[in-house]
Scaffold this active site. Structure first.
Site, PDB file in Angstrom:
ATOM      1  N   SER A  55       0.500   4.668 -11.397  1.00 19.75           N
ATOM      2  CA  SER A  55       1.444   4.054 -10.470  1.00 19.75           C
ATOM      3  C   SER A  55       1.179   2.573 -10.212  1.00 19.75           C
ATOM      4  O   SER A  55       2.061   1.863  -9.743  1.00 19.75           O
ATOM      5  CB  SER A  55       1.442   4.809  -9.133  1.00 19.75           C
ATOM      6  OG  SER A  55       0.239   4.581  -8.419  1.00 19.75           O
ATOM      7  N   LYS A 116      -1.822   1.479  -3.188  1.00 19.58           N
ATOM      8  CA  LYS A 116      -0.535   0.818  -3.421  1.00 19.58           C
ATOM      9  C   LYS A 116      -0.644  -0.640  -2.977  1.00 19.58           C
ATOM     10  O   LYS A 116      -1.638  -1.067  -2.397  1.00 19.58           O
ATOM     11  CB  LYS A 116       0.592   1.493  -2.630  1.00 19.58           C
ATOM     12  CG  LYS A 116       0.793   2.968  -2.908  1.00 19.58           C
ATOM     13  CD  LYS A 116       1.382   3.254  -4.264  1.00 19.58           C
ATOM     14  CE  LYS A 116       1.603   4.749  -4.456  1.00 19.58           C
ATOM     15  NZ  LYS A 116       2.025   5.075  -5.853  1.00 19.58           N
TER      16      LYS A 116
END
Length: 292
Positions: A55, A116
């Protein structure tokens, strides 16, 4: 008269013999002290973290290991191992900056650490339009740069439609005969001037969204691999409708554990624990020491 024993040679009181030291007790005491030091270090200074998914491509690869600093944003229960609720709320609090790469405790069961990039702060509005990020009503510059090329390795093999693997649509054979995965890469630049690279290989449902407004004491996070990241563009499992894609939703700041600071190891997945020499051949040495 005193009943204190007297030395026959000097006439002074006898000194009791010292008890022999227990090696087992000393070892256990040392291990306990070491455990406490490690616990304090991991909870309040630095903590290691490994990358299990794609990701955050292209910045982070599966098999990367990095340190996060724990003091940047303050401390909460999630700063401690297993989220032990010993710290009330958030102390020594400081908000992240847009562009920071952070590790936080994510849903659904409060049992997973997630990494993230922070894109939105409290009060910000965000939207995706045709794959471009709109921040507070202004399009964030997104410039096409050289393609990102990732070698096919044991921890990023080729497979059709499987997360963490190269889809055949992006699979190529390089000039040296080795297989590679090729993705379109872009550089985004936030209003502060901070730049980072993102992948955007295809049109997906997340390329066009409604407008998000970040609530107080929360952040909006996104993965750099925009086509393969369950992030704040999608609701957290508890908030999702039946059949709706799930992600992280807005991330409360008290769940942030720390800021990514430096990579200390990286492996392509070809090593075997039983074959120590493969630990060196599998290492991606050029990635070690990379900062953020």
């Amino acid at each position: 008269m005193s009943d204190t024993p007297i030395s026959e040679q000097t006439g002074s009181p006898a000194v009791p013999a010292a008890k022999p030291k227990s090696e087992t007790r000393e070892t256990l005491t040392f291990l306990l002290k070491l455990a406490v030091i490690v616990l304090i270090f991991r909870s309040f200074i630095f903590s290691p973290f490994s990358i299990p998914s794609e990701s955050m491509l292209p910045r982070l690869l599966i098999g990367d290991y990095l340190f996060i600093s724990k003091w940047n944003y303050g401390y909460s229960r999630w700063s401690l191992p297993f989220g032990v609720p010993l710290i009330p709320g958030r102390i020594l609090a400081r908000d992240p900056s847009r562009g920071d790469v952070v590790v936080f405790r994510g849903p659904p069961g409060d049992d997973v650490d997630v990494i993230k990039r922070v894109i939105g702060l409290p009060g910000d509005t965000l939207q995706m339009r045709n794959g471009q990020l709109i921040l507070n009503g202004v399009a964030v510059p997104k410039v096409r740069i050289a393609d990102f090329i990732l070698p096919i390795t044991p921890n990023y093999p080729a497979a059709d439609g499987v997360a963490g693997k190269c889809d055949p649509a992006h699979l190529e054979t390089a000039a040296d005969g080795k297989q590679i995965c090729r993705y379109k890469m872009f550089r985004e630049t936030l209003p502060s001037g901070y730049s980072y690279d993102v992948l955007d290989a295809a049109e997906t449902g997340a390329d066009n969204t409604g407008v998000y407004t970040v609530p107080a004491a929360s952040v909006f996070v996104m993965g750099d691999n925009r086509d393969n990241s369950a992030d704040s563009r999608f609701p957290a499992p508890a908030d999702a409708l039946p059949g709706e894609a799930v992600g992280m939703g807005y991330v409360p700041m008290d769940r942030i554990q720390g800021k990514a600071v430096v990579g200390f190891f990286s492996t392509d997945g070809s090593a075997s624990w039983l074959l120590p020499w493969t630990w060196f051949s599998a290492a991606r040495w050029s990635r070690i020491g990379e900062g953020f």
